[in-house]
Scaffold this motif. Structure first.
Motif, PDB file in Angstrom:
ATOM      1  N   MET A   1     -11.392   1.384  17.514  1.00  0.00           N
ATOM      2  CA  MET A   1     -11.317   1.332  16.054  1.00  0.00           C
ATOM      3  C   MET A   1     -12.650   0.827  15.493  1.00  0.00           C
ATOM      4  O   MET A   1     -13.105  -0.259  15.836  1.00  0.00           O
ATOM      5  N   ASP A   2     -13.265   1.640  14.657  1.00  0.00           N
ATOM      6  CA  ASP A   2     -14.578   1.173  14.216  1.00  0.00           C
ATOM      7  C   ASP A   2     -14.493   0.474  12.852  1.00  0.00           C
ATOM      8  O   ASP A   2     -13.471   0.472  12.171  1.00  0.00           O
ATOM      9  N   ILE A   3     -15.608  -0.125  12.507  1.00  0.00           N
ATOM     10  CA  ILE A   3     -15.683  -0.985  11.318  1.00  0.00           C
ATOM     11  C   ILE A   3     -15.318  -0.222  10.040  1.00  0.00           C
ATOM     12  O   ILE A   3     -14.556  -0.718   9.197  1.00  0.00           O
ATOM     13  N   VAL A   4     -15.842   0.974   9.891  1.00  0.00           N
ATOM     14  CA  VAL A   4     -15.600   1.736   8.671  1.00  0.00           C
ATOM     15  C   VAL A   4     -14.112   2.032   8.502  1.00  0.00           C
ATOM     16  O   VAL A   4     -13.548   1.899   7.414  1.00  0.00           O
ATOM     17  N   ASP A   5     -13.468   2.393   9.580  1.00  0.00           N
ATOM     18  CA  ASP A   5     -12.030   2.676   9.517  1.00  0.00           C
ATOM     19  C   ASP A   5     -11.217   1.452   9.138  1.00  0.00           C
ATOM     20  O   ASP A   5     -10.186   1.548   8.478  1.00  0.00           O
ATOM     21  N   THR A   6     -11.702   0.293   9.523  1.00  0.00           N
ATOM     22  CA  THR A   6     -10.969  -0.936   9.224  1.00  0.00           C
ATOM     23  C   THR A   6     -11.181  -1.366   7.773  1.00  0.00           C
ATOM     24  O   THR A   6     -10.214  -1.622   7.050  1.00  0.00           O
ATOM     25  N   PHE A   7     -12.435  -1.417   7.354  1.00  0.00           N
ATOM     26  CA  PHE A   7     -12.713  -2.024   6.044  1.00  0.00           C
ATOM     27  C   PHE A   7     -12.855  -1.008   4.910  1.00  0.00           C
ATOM     28  O   PHE A   7     -12.704  -1.348   3.752  1.00  0.00           O
ATOM     29  N   LEU A   8     -13.217   0.212   5.233  1.00  0.00           N
ATOM     30  CA  LEU A   8     -13.388   1.204   4.173  1.00  0.00           C
ATOM     31  C   LEU A   8     -12.627   2.468   4.537  1.00  0.00           C
ATOM     32  O   LEU A   8     -13.165   3.575   4.558  1.00  0.00           O
ATOM     33  N   ASN A   9     -11.362   2.319   4.821  1.00  0.00           N
ATOM     34  CA  ASN A   9     -10.515   3.425   5.248  1.00  0.00           C
ATOM     35  C   ASN A   9     -10.211   4.341   4.058  1.00  0.00           C
ATOM     36  O   ASN A   9      -9.574   3.936   3.084  1.00  0.00           O
ATOM     37  N   ALA A  10     -10.694   5.578   4.126  1.00  0.00           N
ATOM     38  CA  ALA A  10     -10.589   6.498   2.989  1.00  0.00           C
ATOM     39  C   ALA A  10      -9.141   6.751   2.607  1.00  0.00           C
ATOM     40  O   ALA A  10      -8.778   6.763   1.423  1.00  0.00           O
ATOM     41  N   GLU A  11      -8.294   6.920   3.581  1.00  0.00           N
ATOM     42  CA  GLU A  11      -6.888   7.237   3.319  1.00  0.00           C
ATOM     43  C   GLU A  11      -6.204   6.050   2.608  1.00  0.00           C
ATOM     44  O   GLU A  11      -5.539   6.224   1.586  1.00  0.00           O
ATOM     45  N   VAL A  12      -6.433   4.854   3.109  1.00  0.00           N
ATOM     46  CA  VAL A  12      -5.844   3.653   2.488  1.00  0.00           C
ATOM     47  C   VAL A  12      -6.398   3.489   1.063  1.00  0.00           C
ATOM     48  O   VAL A  12      -5.679   3.151   0.124  1.00  0.00           O
ATOM     49  N   MET A  13      -7.699   3.764   0.944  1.00  0.00           N
ATOM     50  CA  MET A  13      -8.334   3.634  -0.363  1.00  0.00           C
ATOM     51  C   MET A  13      -7.631   4.523  -1.379  1.00  0.00           C
ATOM     52  O   MET A  13      -7.309   4.108  -2.485  1.00  0.00           O
ATOM     53  N   ARG A  14      -7.416   5.790  -0.987  1.00  0.00           N
ATOM     54  CA  ARG A  14      -6.812   6.752  -1.902  1.00  0.00           C
ATOM     55  C   ARG A  14      -5.411   6.308  -2.297  1.00  0.00           C
ATOM     56  O   ARG A  14      -5.027   6.348  -3.459  1.00  0.00           O
ATOM     57  N   ARG A  15      -4.638   5.813  -1.301  1.00  0.00           N
ATOM     58  CA  ARG A  15      -3.255   5.443  -1.580  1.00  0.00           C
ATOM     59  C   ARG A  15      -3.174   4.176  -2.438  1.00  0.00           C
ATOM     60  O   ARG A  15      -2.251   4.007  -3.229  1.00  0.00           O
ATOM     61  N   SER A  16      -4.135   3.253  -2.267  1.00  0.00           N
ATOM     62  CA  SER A  16      -4.009   1.973  -2.987  1.00  0.00           C
ATOM     63  C   SER A  16      -4.679   2.010  -4.358  1.00  0.00           C
ATOM     64  O   SER A  16      -4.473   1.105  -5.168  1.00  0.00           O
ATOM     65  N   LEU A  17      -5.461   3.055  -4.605  1.00  0.00           N
ATOM     66  CA  LEU A  17      -6.244   3.053  -5.845  1.00  0.00           C
ATOM     67  C   LEU A  17      -5.400   2.910  -7.135  1.00  0.00           C
ATOM     68  O   LEU A  17      -5.747   2.114  -8.014  1.00  0.00           O
ATOM     69  N   PRO A  18      -4.293   3.645  -7.264  1.00  0.00           N
ATOM     70  CA  PRO A  18      -3.486   3.482  -8.495  1.00  0.00           C
ATOM     71  C   PRO A  18      -3.035   2.041  -8.708  1.00  0.00           C
ATOM     72  O   PRO A  18      -3.116   1.508  -9.824  1.00  0.00           O
ATOM     73  N   MET A  19      -2.590   1.388  -7.646  1.00  0.00           N
ATOM     74  CA  MET A  19      -2.180  -0.017  -7.736  1.00  0.00           C
ATOM     75  C   MET A  19      -3.340  -0.890  -8.213  1.00  0.00           C
ATOM     76  O   MET A  19      -3.190  -1.770  -9.070  1.00  0.00           O
ATOM     77  N   LEU A  20      -4.512  -0.642  -7.607  1.00  0.00           N
ATOM     78  CA  LEU A  20      -5.677  -1.470  -7.945  1.00  0.00           C
ATOM     79  C   LEU A  20      -6.073  -1.276  -9.408  1.00  0.00           C
ATOM     80  O   LEU A  20      -6.427  -2.236 -10.096  1.00  0.00           O
ATOM     81  N   LEU A  21      -5.979  -0.020  -9.868  1.00  0.00           N
ATOM     82  CA  LEU A  21      -6.355   0.233 -11.262  1.00  0.00           C
ATOM     83  C   LEU A  21      -5.391  -0.454 -12.223  1.00  0.00           C
ATOM     84  O   LEU A  21      -5.796  -1.005 -13.250  1.00  0.00           O
ATOM     85  N   GLN A  22      -4.089  -0.445 -11.868  1.00  0.00           N
ATOM     86  CA  GLN A  22      -3.116  -1.199 -12.674  1.00  0.00           C
ATOM     87  C   GLN A  22      -3.501  -2.668 -12.732  1.00  0.00           C
ATOM     88  O   GLN A  22      -3.467  -3.311 -13.785  1.00  0.00           O
ATOM     89  N   GLY A  23      -3.861  -3.198 -11.570  1.00  0.00           N
ATOM     90  CA  GLY A  23      -4.274  -4.614 -11.497  1.00  0.00           C
ATOM     91  C   GLY A  23      -5.519  -4.866 -12.324  1.00  0.00           C
ATOM     92  O   GLY A  23      -5.611  -5.868 -13.046  1.00  0.00           O
ATOM     93  N   LEU A  24      -6.464  -3.924 -12.230  1.00  0.00           N
ATOM     94  CA  LEU A  24      -7.706  -4.084 -12.990  1.00  0.00           C
ATOM     95  C   LEU A  24      -7.414  -4.161 -14.485  1.00  0.00           C
ATOM     96  O   LEU A  24      -7.955  -5.004 -15.208  1.00  0.00           O
ATOM     97  N   TRP A  25      -6.521  -3.280 -14.943  1.00  0.00           N
ATOM     98  CA  TRP A  25      -6.154  -3.249 -16.361  1.00  0.00           C
ATOM     99  C   TRP A  25      -5.626  -4.605 -16.802  1.00  0.00           C
ATOM    100  O   TRP A  25      -6.013  -5.147 -17.843  1.00  0.00           O
TER     101      TRP A  25
END
Lengths: 223, 245
Positions: A1-25
């Motif tokens: 498992m490499d560093i990018v997959d752990t900390f900047l996982n594209a799939e996780v990013m895409r799935r969590s983005l709506p939640m994060l944007l709600q939080g940002l608001w």
């Protein structure tokens, strides 16, 4: 498992983005409301601190010193967990906003006071000699000049308020940090936390840079 | 008969230092009075008491046009009638020259903006700087700034004008332009009380010269008499020191 997959996982990013944007608001709402309320409170406190009768002045000084001493997290927890015992039950948003405003108001008061005290005595005298009243003098002559002086420190204070909104996650406020920790738990991956941090920086870096710029310009003008 | 400005037993102390030690003074309507004296003699303090920029002892009394210089409403009425020009100009740096002149009429008298602007332009051309109306004070020379300050005070149509060493902060080549404006003003019949070190101005323009020392009026009289044939030794010493330099 490499560093990018752990900390900047594209799939996780895409799935969590709506939640994060709600939080940002919510973070932005909380930040903006607390900044504005803190400015109003701070201006009122500065006026009282400078011009009220002696006992009120003393009281204001005590307020300012106490709320600059108390850790924000402690104040927040008292408001959210202790006040219900005397029947005051505030929502997480209102609890956080109250704590942020009370503290920001104390700092803002000192900033306004310094700005007003930096205006030469001659400006007050010229206003008085022209027949302007105390309030008119403040509104038309003193504050327009003082505000210019205090914009850098006020911006600094506003940056601190926005950063401190993250503390609201401890009273279950679904702000940016809270959403990020939940998304992290859901995905079993820390990527949302990294993204949240990046969002904070993306919003505040320009303000930090602006303050530096203003301070450089002020210093240059004073030479 | 009391003067238009009447001062009775004016006393003021800073701690144990007595700045003013019982001044009695009456100034008639339209009179031009110059106050001279060494620094620390209390002459600035005296005129700053007239619009209560300085407080004074409760046993003292100052009236302007019969209105006691007190606090609250009465003080606001006095200040509206008394214009003041300061040594350091004290223009409002965040406002243009025209806005400086318009501010008090608009906010104190409620004059409509257009009317206040027209009046400001008229006053600015009277003091010879109509072409600078849209500039900010920092872009004007000291002499120009002081002339704006005079226009700003005149905008309230004061009955009395107080001048607190109006040329002391100016470069020498700008003193004349300010004194010229004041000379014109004196001709219009405005009551003027001028604290100054300009003996030439005092001798040509003043109806009366007052010499102060140690918080008291030592001697007063028409300029021809006081400036050339002073009676008191202190006046002679001061004039000797001033005129020989």
């Amino acid at each position: 498992m490499d560093i990018v997959d752990t900390f900047l996982n594209a799939e996780v990013m895409r799935r969590s983005l709506p939640m994060l944007l709600q939080g940002l608001w919510i973070t932005l709402q909380l930040g903006a409301a607390s900044i504005v309320a803190g400015l109003v409170l701070g201006l009122g406190l500065a006026m009282t601190r400078l011009y009220a009768v002696a006992p009120l002045r003393l009281l204001t000084r005590v307020y300012i010193d106490v709320f600059r001493s108390i850790p924000l997290l402690v104040l927040l927890i008292i408001i959210y967990y202790a006040l219900p015992f005397v029947g005051i039950r505030l929502s997480p948003f209102l609890s956080a906003m109250t704590a942020l405003t009370l503290v920001s108001g104390a700092y803002t008061a000192e900033i306004f006071r310094a700005g007003i005290e930096a205006i030469p005595k001659g400006q007050f005298e010229a206003s008085a000699a022209l027949g302007l009243g105390g309030l008119q003098t403040m509104k038309e002559v003193i504050l327009p000049q003082a505000v210019k002086i205090v914009i850098p420190p006020l911006t600094n204070n506003s940056i601190n308020v926005v950063k401190d909104t993250a503390l609201a996650s401890v009273v279950a406020m679904p702000d940016l940090l809270k959403q990020a920790t939940q998304a992290q738990a859901l995905a079993a991956n820390p990527t949302p936390l990294i993204v949240a941090a990046a969002i904070y920086v993306a919003f505040l870096w320009p303000l930090v840079a602006a303050v530096s710029r203003m301070e450089r310009r002020f210093a240059a003008r004073r030479r | 008969m009391d003067g238009f400005v009447s001062i009775r037993n004016l006393r003021k102390s800073y701690g144990s230092f007595e700045a003013l030690r019982g001044i009695d003074l009456d100034v008639a309507k339209g009179e031009v009075v110059c106050v001279i004296g060494p620094s620390g003699s209390g002459k600035s303090t005296l005129i700053r008491c007239i619009n209560r920029l300085e407080s004074f002892s409760p046993e003292s009394e100052i009236r302007v046009d019969g209105i006691p210089v007190a606090t609250g409403r009465a003080l606001a009425r006095v200040r509206a009638e008394v214009g003041m020009v300061f040594q350091s100009f004290n223009l409002f740096p965040h406002l243009t020259v025209r806005e400086n002149v318009m501010l008090a009429p608009r906010k104190v008298r409620g004059t409509p903006r257009a009317e206040a602007a027209a009046r400001a332009d008229q006053l600015l051309s009277r003091v010879g700087i109509a072409d600078q109306a849209d500039k900010y004070p920092e872009h004007l020379s000291g002499g120009q700034q002081q002339r704006v300050a005079i226009a700003r005070a005149l905008a309230m149509d004061p009955q009395v004008m107080l001048f607190d060493e109006p040329t002391s902060a100016l470069d020498p080549e700008m003193v004349g332009e300010v004194l010229d404006v004041m000379r014109d003003l004196a001709r219009t019949g405005v009551t003027m009380i001028v604290v100054t070190h300009e003996m030439g101005f005092a001798s040509q323009v003043a109806d009366r010269v007052i010499f102060m020392d140690g918080g008291q009026i030592v001697e007063q009289g028409p300029p021809a008499q006081l400036l050339t044939h002073p009676v008191e030794q202190r006046t002679r010493n001061f004039l000797g020191a001033v005129l020989n330099h």
